[in-house]
Design a protein around this motif. Structure first.
Motif, PDB file in Angstrom:
ATOM      1  N   VAL A  40      30.588  -0.218  -2.113  1.00 31.11           N
ATOM      2  CA  VAL A  40      30.375   0.975  -2.943  1.00 31.11           C
ATOM      3  C   VAL A  40      29.034   1.616  -2.644  1.00 31.11           C
ATOM      4  N   GLU A  41      29.018   2.921  -2.539  1.00 36.22           N
ATOM      5  CA  GLU A  41      27.745   3.608  -2.373  1.00 36.22           C
ATOM      6  C   GLU A  41      27.063   3.656  -3.731  1.00 36.22           C
ATOM      7  N   PHE A  42      25.772   3.363  -3.740  1.00 34.26           N
ATOM      8  CA  PHE A  42      25.001   3.397  -4.983  1.00 34.26           C
ATOM      9  C   PHE A  42      25.138   4.784  -5.618  1.00 34.26           C
ATOM     10  N   GLY A  43      25.406   4.804  -6.920  1.00 30.83           N
ATOM     11  CA  GLY A  43      25.502   6.088  -7.611  1.00 30.83           C
ATOM     12  C   GLY A  43      26.909   6.673  -7.644  1.00 30.83           C
ATOM     13  N   THR A  44      27.860   5.998  -7.019  1.00 24.84           N
ATOM     14  CA  THR A  44      29.240   6.523  -7.057  1.00 24.84           C
ATOM     15  C   THR A  44      30.091   5.630  -7.960  1.00 24.84           C
ATOM     16  N   SER A  45      31.387   5.925  -8.034  1.00 21.03           N
ATOM     17  CA  SER A  45      32.265   5.175  -8.925  1.00 21.03           C
ATOM     18  C   SER A  45      32.894   3.988  -8.203  1.00 21.03           C
ATOM     19  N   ALA A  46      33.341   3.023  -8.989  1.00 17.50           N
ATOM     20  CA  ALA A  46      33.985   1.845  -8.410  1.00 17.50           C
ATOM     21  C   ALA A  46      34.933   1.261  -9.443  1.00 17.50           C
ATOM     22  N   SER A  47      36.020   0.658  -8.969  1.00 17.59           N
ATOM     23  CA  SER A  47      36.909  -0.016  -9.916  1.00 17.59           C
ATOM     24  C   SER A  47      37.713  -1.099  -9.212  1.00 17.59           C
ATOM     25  N   ALA A  48      38.179  -2.062 -10.017  1.00 17.85           N
ATOM     26  CA  ALA A  48      39.026  -3.130  -9.495  1.00 17.85           C
ATOM     27  C   ALA A  48      39.897  -3.619 -10.646  1.00 17.85           C
TER      28      ALA A  48
END
Ligand SMILES: *[C@@H]1O[C@H](CO)[C@@H](O)[C@H](O)[C@H]1NC(C)=O
Ligand SMILES: *[C@@H]1O[C@H](CO)[C@@H](O)[C@H](O)[C@H]1NC(C)=O
Ligand SMILES: *[C@@H]1O[C@H](CO)[C@@H](O)[C@H](O)[C@H]1NC(C)=O
Ligand SMILES: *[C@@H]1O[C@H](CO)[C@@H](O)[C@H](O)[C@H]1NC(C)=O
Ligand SMILES: *[C@@H]1O[C@H](CO)[C@@H](O)[C@H](O)[C@H]1NC(C)=O
Length: 429
Positions: A40-48
């Motif tokens: 993940v790029e720092f500052g962007t969204s992420a989910s799992a």
């Protein structure tokens, strides 16, 4: 047969989880995380998504950002952040099977950041390079993460010439400066060097991997420096006058002298310019003639300057001894040389009457005056009674220096040798 295969794979899973340090029952861990690795790029969204097929008493996500409270009526639960703001984040999905048993599984998250800047430059050098010499290029990569996945690639034209990587485990952004040694050939004139910061984020990361490239650095290689300094080497006594002429035969946009004493401002309508001081008063002086070939190119040449000083005093004495010497014994003579420069050109010569018996030199690079004390071992012989020792400080300044080279000699030390009475006694007996 089927049974056998399943058993084998189960044993294998247990083995793998033991190797990975997880408790043995993790082989039966019914939790699945989709995807199991995140880049993940720092500052962007992420989910799992965490999911489970068995019945349970609640599941949740533990994480330093966006933790999810335990809920008990679902088979699947999503961990999700809109803006990832943690560099070191390890979300864990947990499931309560019953009062005694809990399962958990960690999501692997790699947080990355593109460098703010990638720039290339020459180290401590501006202007054209001279053919056949070594230079150092420098690549600055600012604020990149994670550094263990960073490669710094150096290109000469289109060709990869060096690639540097790092073992540093820091997860937060760091800046790195790398260097490349280049030796210049005539054909290299106009060649462009670039450096590139590449984040090797693997198949889970963005494709192609993020790369940031510096602006190109175009190098100019000249066959020779067109500047001449006359004389090119100068040997000057401290406190006296000195001068040298700088000249160029090609057209230019200004020339001058840089120096801690006798600097000359830029002038543009001359082909030759003199650096001159009446009374040299600095030990550390590096006069440099500089010439602007055009707006981008600057030439420089340094005058090779050696500044010397005669010693204030050269004296000889015996160490820890007064009075006559006893035949057959060892004594030490000492030579003190006060306030001489530069010591790397100094020779201390020892004379017994007219004969040179020892010569000492120094490797010390000090430019300012120093004091030196040297010693000579002598053994007193009967025939040496009345012999004179002297020491001499000689400055070997080379052909550009004063001729003959400056020498300062001590007063003579006359030694008296008395016969060894014990020995006489033995001989008589
Ligand atoms: C997680 O599950 C939701 C709902 O089932 C789905 O919309 C989403 O795409 C899934 N996300 C991932 C990363 O698998
Ligand atoms: C749950 O069972 C379904 C159907 O058998 C299967 O497709 C799925 O992969 C299973 N999920 C987990 C987390 O075991
Ligand atoms: C430098 O140039 C001037 C004028 O051309 C000349 O008089 C002088 O002798 C030159 N000095 C040296 C050290 O070459
Ligand atoms: C000279 O004598 C003094 C006093 O006896 C002693 O401390 C010193 O080490 C001696 N020096 C040498 C070079 O022998
Ligand atoms: C050298 O010795 C003289 C006399 O002892 C002293 O005055 C001077 O400061 C010394 N110079 C240095 C550079 O140590």
């Amino acid at each position: 047969m089927l049974y056998f295969t399943e058993l084998t794979s189960l044993v294998l899973m247990v083995l793998i989880s033991i190797i990975n340090g997880a408790p043995p029952f993790a082989g039966n861990n019914p939790i699945k995380i989709q995807p199991d690795k995140l880049v993940v790029e720092f500052g962007t969204s992420a989910s799992a998504n965490c999911s489970i097929n068995t019945t349970h008493h609640g599941m949740g996500w533990e994480a330093s950002q966006a933790a999810v409270q335990m809920v008990d009526n679902v088979q699947s639960l999503t961990w999700k952040v809109e803006t990832l703001t943690h560099w070191d984040i390890n979300p864990v999905c947990y499931v309560l099977a019953d009062a005694d048993e809990q399962w958990h599984l960690q999501l692997q998250v790699t947080v990355y950041k593109h460098p703010d800047l990638v720039s290339i430059s020459t180290v401590s050098y501006t202007g054209p390079m001279i053919e056949g010499r070594q230079y150092e290029l420098q690549c600055d990569v600012q604020n990149v993460a994670p550094v263990r996945l960073l490669n710094v690639n150096w290109y000469k034209g289109q060709q990869l010439v060096q690639s540097d990587s790092f073992t540093d485990e820091t997860k937060t952004p760091v800046s790195k400066t790398m260097t490349l040694q280049v030796s210049t050939r005539r054909g290299d004139d106009g060649v462009q060097y670039r450096c590139e910061a590449e984040l090797k984020l693997g198949p889970e990361g963005p494709q192609p991997p993020p790369r940031v490239t510096s602006d190109p650095l175009t190098i100019r290689v000249h066959r020779n420096n067109p500047i001449k300094i006359q004389p090119d080497k100068l040997v000057v006594e401290f406190g006296t006058s000195a001068s040298a002429n700088c000249s160029i035969t090609t057209t230019h946009h200004g020339m001058g002298w840089e120096a801690s004493q006798g600097a000359v401002d830029l002038v543009d309508d001359v082909q030759s310019l003199t650096w001159m001081v009446e009374t040299l008063k600095y030990w550390d002086i590096y006069p440099v003639c500089f010439i602007f070939a055009d707006a981008y190119e600057q030439w420089e040449l340094e005058l090779q300057l050696t500044i010397y000083k005669h010693p204030d005093l050269v004296s000889i004495s015996t160490v820890n001894h007064t009075g006559p010497m006893i035949e057959g014994r060892q004594y030490e003579l000492q030579c003190d040389v006060q306030n001489v420069a530069p010591v790397r050109f100094l020779n201390v010569n020892w004379y017994k009457e007219q004969q040179l018996v020892q010569s000492d030199s120094f490797t010390d690079e000090t430019k300012t005056p120093v004091n030196k004390t040297m010693t000579l071992q002598v053994s007193a012989r009967r025939g040496d009674d009345g012999v004179q020792y002297r020491c001499e400080a000689e400055l070997k300044l080379g052909p550009e220096g004063p001729q003959p080279p400056p020498r300062v000699t001590s007063d003579p030390l006359t030694i008296t040798v008395h016969p060894n009475e014990l020995q006489e006694f033995c001989v008589i007996t």
